[in-house]
Structure formats: structure tokens, C-alpha cells
Design a protein around this motif. Sequence first.
Motif, short mmCIF file in Angstrom:
data_model
loop_
_atom_site.label_atom_id
_atom_site.label_comp_id
_atom_site.label_asym_id
_atom_site.label_seq_id
_atom_site.Cartn_x
_atom_site.Cartn_y
_atom_site.Cartn_z
N SER A 169 17.62 39.57 56.63
CA SER A 169 17.78 38.36 55.82
C SER A 169 17.94 37.12 56.69
N ASP A 170 18.68 37.26 57.81
CA ASP A 170 18.85 36.12 58.72
C ASP A 170 17.51 35.63 59.24
N GLN A 173 15.34 34.03 56.35
CA GLN A 173 15.84 32.70 56.00
C GLN A 173 15.46 31.69 57.08
N TYR A 174 15.50 32.11 58.34
CA TYR A 174 15.10 31.21 59.42
C TYR A 174 13.61 30.87 59.31
N ARG A 177 13.05 28.27 56.67
CA ARG A 177 13.53 26.92 57.00
C ARG A 177 12.79 26.31 58.18
N THR A 225 7.98 29.42 51.52
CA THR A 225 9.32 29.55 50.94
C THR A 225 9.36 30.54 49.78
N GLU A 285 19.45 27.30 49.06
CA GLU A 285 19.89 28.34 49.99
C GLU A 285 19.95 29.69 49.25
N LYS A 286 21.14 30.28 49.10
CA LYS A 286 21.25 31.57 48.42
C LYS A 286 21.69 31.43 46.97
N ARG A 405 11.22 35.81 43.80
CA ARG A 405 12.60 36.00 44.25
C ARG A 405 13.57 35.80 43.09
#
Length: 436
Positions: A169-170, A173-174, A177, A225, A285-286, A405
Motif C-alpha cells: 500500500s505504501d 500510494q507513492y 502521488r 490515480t 488520501e485514505k 476503489r
Amino acid sequence: MKKIQIVMPQMGQSVAEGTVIQWKKQLGETVQADEVLLEVETDKTTVDVESPASGRLASCLKHAGETAAAGEAIGWLEVESEERSDPEPPDALPISAAGAHRPHAAVAGDQITVTARQVQLDFNTAPMPDAEHDRYSPYVLRLAMLNSISLQELQAIKGSGRNGRTTKSDVLQYVARRPVAQPTVQALAGKEDLTPEDMARLGEVVPMNTVRRTIADHMVQSIRTSAHVTMVHAVDMTHLVNLRERIKDDFQKKYDAKLTYTSVMLFVTSRVLKTFPTINASVCEKNLILRKNIHIGCAVALPDESLVVPVVRNADQHSFPEIAKELDRLIAVARKKALTRADVENGTFTISNFGAFGSLIGTPLINQPQVAILGMGAVFKTPVVVDNQICIRDQLYLSFSFDHRVIDGAMGGRFLNAIQKATEALTEEVLNLKAL
């Protein structure tokens, strides 16, 4: 006593990893062959992992909430000597020997490659220290490689896993972005440097203006995204086509506004969105923000081939004549390039009428940070089976793109079905009321 490795099972071709939910046995507790050892969750399902043999749970390499790639060791089982045994894992070796067996990430240009200490590295590669490598699973390293994330970028990503480990997930997400690298003429031409003469030989070079560059950045960012999915429904427009032909002139005289299919669809959508709050939303974000207002943007093509999206604010609170008049105003102001900031900001949903140019079906891109967009094709006549009879009807295809999502296929289908039914049921009286 011998040891048997407990590994994360492969749960389908598209499932690359699993997350430990809980161990059903405590360290040192005995377990029988085929007895459930732990519970594992993937992005598709939750499964029980059974013991490969009878014995005693010797160690848990992955704890609740931690993720492991399919085939990766997650624990060890002590069994009697007659049972089969597996070699000790690299992490069980002394620190001095662990580096000789464990995979390492090394820099090769801007790419991350996974190699082993025994392999002769190129002169420009540098092995990652053992302490750093402990932060990354093989799956995370491969994910970084596939997304062209350099070692320096990977090390800068703040890990949210246990002991600061970087998770899938990290990385995702990177990637979402990360600034989008724009394709260049150099890349297309296959040369590192292009002179003006080189460009002239390739063809005419026309710099993109500010508006076009902004649109390009926004569209590419949307693709990177959102998990785009597009559904298409056919709407029988025969009744509405006949109704419009009959009342459009009187409507324009009475309200000083055009009765268009776009304004009708905007009116219908504003009412249906009230029962689908997840679709009238935005992602931060989340978090998912269910918007309290329904502000519907309408894509407008300008004479210079650029695009703007003015917004009809609080569309669900206005009658159809009010919506039609406001949409006329916004389109006129947009084509004069006189829109204000208030005319284009804070949209919660978007409609794009590519049917105005003759297209029947499209796959519109979501206007970030919204989660969905509705595309309208052209109204056309086609043979349709009605009550087991073939007849000519006016049809319209609605293309609904949504962020998977947030929105599942079932919700997307129900939303389109509601739009279809409401459109086909429109009457002259309804078009003068605030609610369907």
C-alpha cells in the motif's frame, strides 16, 4: 527434531501476497496435520492455512497485520525426525552468514533489480545493507521495479508496516502521488538530443498551450490515480425525442432556455445521485468524502479545441427550467472564455456529451478527485426488439466510468439502471417539477 517451513500459500494466479489476520496456535503449541494454523486475508478473500504436518509451532515470522508474498516463509513447524524437513531460512542464520544467502536490491541506472550476493554485480551497482533490506519484501521490490522506482525513492517512502517495513500500500500510494513524467519528443524520436533541424525533419512541432498542458496533466493523473471501469447502458429515447420535438419551441419562448438532451440528463442525474451518496463523493488520501451538495459539472468543448467543465451548483434543488437556463448561461460564458473561479470549482460529479460530435460510446476519464463520470452518446435510430416485435426506436448509450476503489460493479449497474428508468419515464409535467 526437524523443521518444516510454513509458507504463504498461492491463492489464485492474480493474488501475489496475503496478510496474516491471526495465528490460531500459540508458539510451542502442538498441531495436527491439516489442522488450521492461521487465518490469511488477500484482496479477494479470507482463507484458513492448514498445517503441512503434525508437530509444534516453533516460530512465527509474520505476525497479525503483516504481509507476505506468495511462497514466502511465514513460520516454522518442529516435527519428529521421520517427517520431511526444509532448510533453515536465511533469517534464521547468524547475522554474519545471512547476507550470503538473502536477496539484495541493487541500483542499475534508475531501475531496481533483485540479485544475490553470490552473483557478480556490475561495477555501477551497490548492494543494499542487510538492515535496509529487512524493510522490503520480495513483492515490494518487484512492485518498485515494475513502476520504475529508484532505490533512493524507495528508501524515502515512509513504511506503515511493522517496525517501519514498507508495504504494498505504501508503494501504490507513492505511485499515485508521484508527479507524472511527461512524454517527450526525444523519447518518441529515439534520440537523446534533438536540434530544431531534427524536429523539423520529424514534422511540425506545435508547443502545447497552458490550458492543453493542464488538461494533459489532469487526464494522465486521473489514469494513474483511479481504477477506471466503464459500464454502458442503452436508453430508449423515443418518447423523449417526440416530447422534445413537440415542446422545445414553446419551452424556449417561456423560459428563454434550450431544451437539450444534456440539460435533461443533468436534471435526471441530480435526482438519482441523492439516492447514491457514494457516487456523489470524492477521495482524499485514505478517506471517502460523501459530499453534502450535488454540484454537477458539464464538459464544454471550446472553439480552440480546449475543454472546460463549468458547474451547475446544487442541481438537485433546481427545477428543470432553472437547470436548462443555468447550463445555457455557463456554456455561453465558457465560449467567451469568461468563466469565473466560482463557475468551475467544487464539482462533485461530471457529465460529458461526446454524442454532440456523433460518437455513440466512449470511456470518459474521471475528473479528479471525483469518483465517477457519465458520458452521453449520440441519439440514433436503430432496430430494437419490443414485445417480441422488431421496431425502429431512438436509442442513447450512456457510458458510466467509475473508480473501482470506491464503487463496485453492482452499485454502478444500479445507478445506470436508475438513470435509464428515470429518463424513459420523463413527462412534460415532470420537466416542470423539482423532483421526479
